[in-house]
Design a protein around this motif. Structure first.
Motif, PDB file in Angstrom:
ATOM      1  N   ILE A  30       0.839  -1.197   0.000  1.00 42.08           N
ATOM      2  CA  ILE A  30       0.000   0.000   0.000  1.00 42.08           C
ATOM      3  C   ILE A  30       0.876   1.250   0.000  1.00 42.08           C
ATOM      4  CG2 ILE A  30      -1.615   1.325   1.428  1.00 42.08           C
ATOM      5  CD1 ILE A  30      -2.775  -1.415   2.298  1.00 42.08           C
ATOM      6  N   GLN A  31       1.996   1.202   0.721  1.00 39.90           N
ATOM      7  CA  GLN A  31       2.844   2.377   0.867  1.00 39.90           C
ATOM      8  C   GLN A  31       3.928   2.476  -0.202  1.00 39.90           C
ATOM      9  OE1 GLN A  31       4.260   1.770   4.824  1.00 39.90           O
ATOM     10  NE2 GLN A  31       2.482   2.712   5.761  1.00 39.90           N
ATOM     11  N   LYS A  32       3.956   1.510  -1.094  1.00 39.90           N
ATOM     12  CA  LYS A  32       5.053   1.456  -2.064  1.00 39.90           C
ATOM     13  C   LYS A  32       5.060   2.697  -2.962  1.00 39.90           C
ATOM     14  CE  LYS A  32       6.968  -1.477  -5.607  1.00 39.90           C
ATOM     15  NZ  LYS A  32       6.639  -2.405  -6.671  1.00 39.90           N
ATOM     16  N   ASP A  33       6.245   3.171  -3.280  1.00 33.35           N
ATOM     17  CA  ASP A  33       6.440   4.323  -4.170  1.00 33.35           C
ATOM     18  C   ASP A  33       5.651   5.543  -3.711  1.00 33.35           C
ATOM     19  OD1 ASP A  33       7.960   2.673  -5.704  1.00 33.35           O
ATOM     20  OD2 ASP A  33       6.292   2.082  -6.987  1.00 33.35           O
ATOM     21  N   GLY A  34       5.613   5.769  -2.455  1.00 32.04           N
ATOM     22  CA  GLY A  34       4.869   6.935  -2.014  1.00 32.04           C
ATOM     23  C   GLY A  34       5.280   7.350  -0.627  1.00 32.04           C
ATOM     24  N   THR A  35       4.378   8.020   0.011  1.00 37.00           N
ATOM     25  CA  THR A  35       4.641   8.481   1.359  1.00 37.00           C
ATOM     26  C   THR A  35       4.294   7.370   2.340  1.00 37.00           C
ATOM     27  OG1 THR A  35       2.415   9.299   1.542  1.00 37.00           O
ATOM     28  CG2 THR A  35       4.043  10.795   0.644  1.00 37.00           C
ATOM     29  N   TYR A  36       4.358   7.698   3.583  1.00 37.62           N
ATOM     30  CA  TYR A  36       3.968   6.715   4.583  1.00 37.62           C
ATOM     31  C   TYR A  36       2.455   6.502   4.582  1.00 37.62           C
ATOM     32  CZ  TYR A  36       8.630   6.891   6.617  1.00 37.62           C
ATOM     33  OH  TYR A  36       9.976   6.788   6.824  1.00 37.62           O
ATOM     34  N   LEU A  37       1.745   7.410   3.951  1.00 33.15           N
ATOM     35  CA  LEU A  37       0.280   7.324   3.957  1.00 33.15           C
ATOM     36  C   LEU A  37      -0.213   6.460   2.800  1.00 33.15           C
ATOM     37  CD1 LEU A  37      -0.394  11.052   4.704  1.00 33.15           C
ATOM     38  CD2 LEU A  37      -1.090   9.152   6.146  1.00 33.15           C
TER      39      LEU A  37
END
Lengths: 345, 172
Positions: A30-37
């Motif tokens: 879910i958090q891949k390639d992004g922020t912690y959100l």
């Protein structure tokens, strides 16, 4: 000859994760390639995810040729359909069968996804993650909070338009096998979202003096949820704690606590059968009072072998005194008892 | 039908075979000479065409044709229909209108061809564009008054054909 079902054609070189580690793996996805959100999931994402599901998971190949899928959801804009450059259009810009198209029922209802069915009112924010920060001088934490996702049910109709019954059969087989457990899953931005199969309708055009073709419509409900990143909040956590202690300088008078002190100790002197004399060394100073007696006619008291008195009720003992008591029993065949109440001085 | 020939003698006092043939020849002159609508008939060879055993549908590349035949007829093309494909598909289609061809039975007899359901007809709309149609009504039943000339005998057939898509038929 086909292989038996139990024979594995592909063997994974790594063990699949299960239980807690699987949940951890899902969270990482879910958090891949992004922020912690987590990433925002809105209506268009769900629609796009369903289209991908139709293209990939319901892929139909007839006689070695892939049946094309209309890769947009046709809306009310008349020009939208004709801006596409599908290879399966003819000179009239009409789409030639066989092809598969997806229609979204415009209304989106409140969801029935069991995992998000029960809600806390007022869109309360929930702790999602604690992210370390560094401003150049001080380490700190940011607290990420998100509201509970809102469940939505989106209904789609997947239609196959074709000229031959065998194309209908093949597509039906794919769908029935895929939804043999009533539902299938699609992965939208790392979230697994269930799709439930509904009715199958036949909308074939069978007018006698018109072009005849089959249209079969399969209804699916996507049990999705909405996550809007605009509702996420990031707030700084405590970076430095200052502890202050405050004391009252005034004196507080308290009454002394009273304790009941038992100043006396009972000493029971036992004269067994045939015994009329007992002596006792005292290494402390005490006053002995003679309490109750049993089977004693009279008694004589000696301190350090010096006569002190007969039948007296109080005896003063100094340190290192030897007390000697000689009794006269009322009945010589029985034992006698004398109670001495000692009070330390 | 009986193979015996029975002479038609009705209306003999007012309208005989000679009149009938004259009027038909005038019509042919008008149709072939003045109108000159040329069409190409692609007849499906029902013996050589390969079909599956259950549905009778043609298998891939299984449809076979007899040699194409050029014929003449009076052509009407109906207006196209602007509509959604099926019900609720939201796919907007402008479906070409049907082709209606009136063809003299005499011509078909002379060419020794018959037009059947499912045969294809090619019609050149312009020098470069040909549209193909499949026969959805072969007009075989011509016993009605409309297809009888002066009540003597039937003399033409009304063929109705609907446009086909390119992946169904694109000519030979």
């Amino acid at each position: 000859m086909p292989l038996p079902k139990k024979v594995k054609k592909n063997i994974s070189l790594t063990e699949p994760e299960i239980l807690f580690s699987r949940r951890k793996e899902l969270l990482e996805k879910i958090q891949k390639d992004g922020t912690y959100l987590p990433k925002s999931i809105l209506h268009s994402d769900l629609d796009g995810g369903f289209l991908d599901f139709v293209k990939e998971d319901l892929k139909l190949v007839v006689e070695g040729k892939k049946v094309p899928t209309v890769d947009i959801l046709i809306t009310t804009q008349n020009w939208a359909q004709f801006t596409q450059t599908w290879t399966f259009q003819n000179e009239d810009k009409n789409i030639e069968p066989p092809f598969i198209t997806v229609v979204r029922i415009p209304e989106v209802k409140y969801g029935t996804n069991p995992s998000t069915l029960y809600t806390i009112p007022n869109r309360r924010q929930y702790f999602y993650a604690q992210v370390p920060t560094w401003d150049g001088t001080r380490a700190g934490m940011d607290i990420y909070k998100i509201p509970q996702p809102v469940p939505v049910d989106i209904t789609y109709q997947v239609k196959i338009v074709c000229n031959r019954m065998r194309e209908l059969n093949d597509f039906n087989k794919i769908i029935i096998e895929k939804f043999s457990s009533k539902q299938a899953y699609t992965n939208i931005k790392g979230h697994y979202i269930p799709i439930v199969m509904g009715n199958i309708n036949d909308e074939s055009v069978m007018d006698l003096e018109k072009r005849k073709y089959y249209i079969q419509s399969y209804e699916f409900t996507l049990l999705g949820f909405l996550i809007d990143e605009n509702e996420f909040t990031v707030s700084p956590a405590i970076t430095r704690a200052l502890t202050v202690l405050e004391f009252d300088s005034g004196k507080i008078k308290r009454n002394p606590k009273s304790f009941e002190i038992n100043e006396t100790t009972n000493l029971d002197v036992l004269f067994l059968n045939g015994i009329t004399l007992i002596s006792q060394f005292f290494d402390y100073k005490t006053n002995l009072n003679v309490g109750t007696t049993k089977n004693i006619e009279s008694y004589d008291i000696f301190i350090n072998n010096e006569y002190y008195g007969s039948d007296i009720s109080e005896i003063q003992i100094n340190t290192n005194d030897i007390l000697k008591i000689i009794i006269t029993k009322q009945d010589n065949t029985k034992e006698s008892k004398m109670e001495l109440i000692s009070k330390l001085i | 039908m009986s193979n015996n020939k029975v002479p038609i003698t009705r209306l003999g006092k007012f309208f005989g075979d000679q009149d009938f043939n004259l009027d038909i020849s005038i019509g042919e002159e008008w149709l072939y000479g003045d109108m000159n609508f040329n069409l190409v008939l692609y007849r499906v060879d029902r013996k050589k065409t390969k079909t599956d055993n259950v549905y009778g549908e043609t298998v891939k590349d299984g449809i076979k044709f007899l040699p194409p035949v050029e014929f003449k007829g009076f052509v009407q093309i109906l207006a196209p229909e602007n509509k959604n494909l099926g019900t609720n598909s939201k796919l907007n289609q402008v479906e070409p209108g049907n082709l209606k061809v009136a063809v003299y039975q005499k011509q078909l007899d002379e060419l020794d061809v018959d037009i059947n359901f499912g045969d294809y007809i090619g019609y050149y709309e312009s020098e470069t564009r040909v549209r193909y149609y499949t026969v959805t009504n072969d007009g075989r039943v011509i016993s009605d008054n409309k297809h009888n000339y002066a009540g003597i005998r039937p003399y033409y057939r009304s063929i109705i054909a609907s446009a086909v898509v390119d992946n169904e038929f694109r000519g030979l």
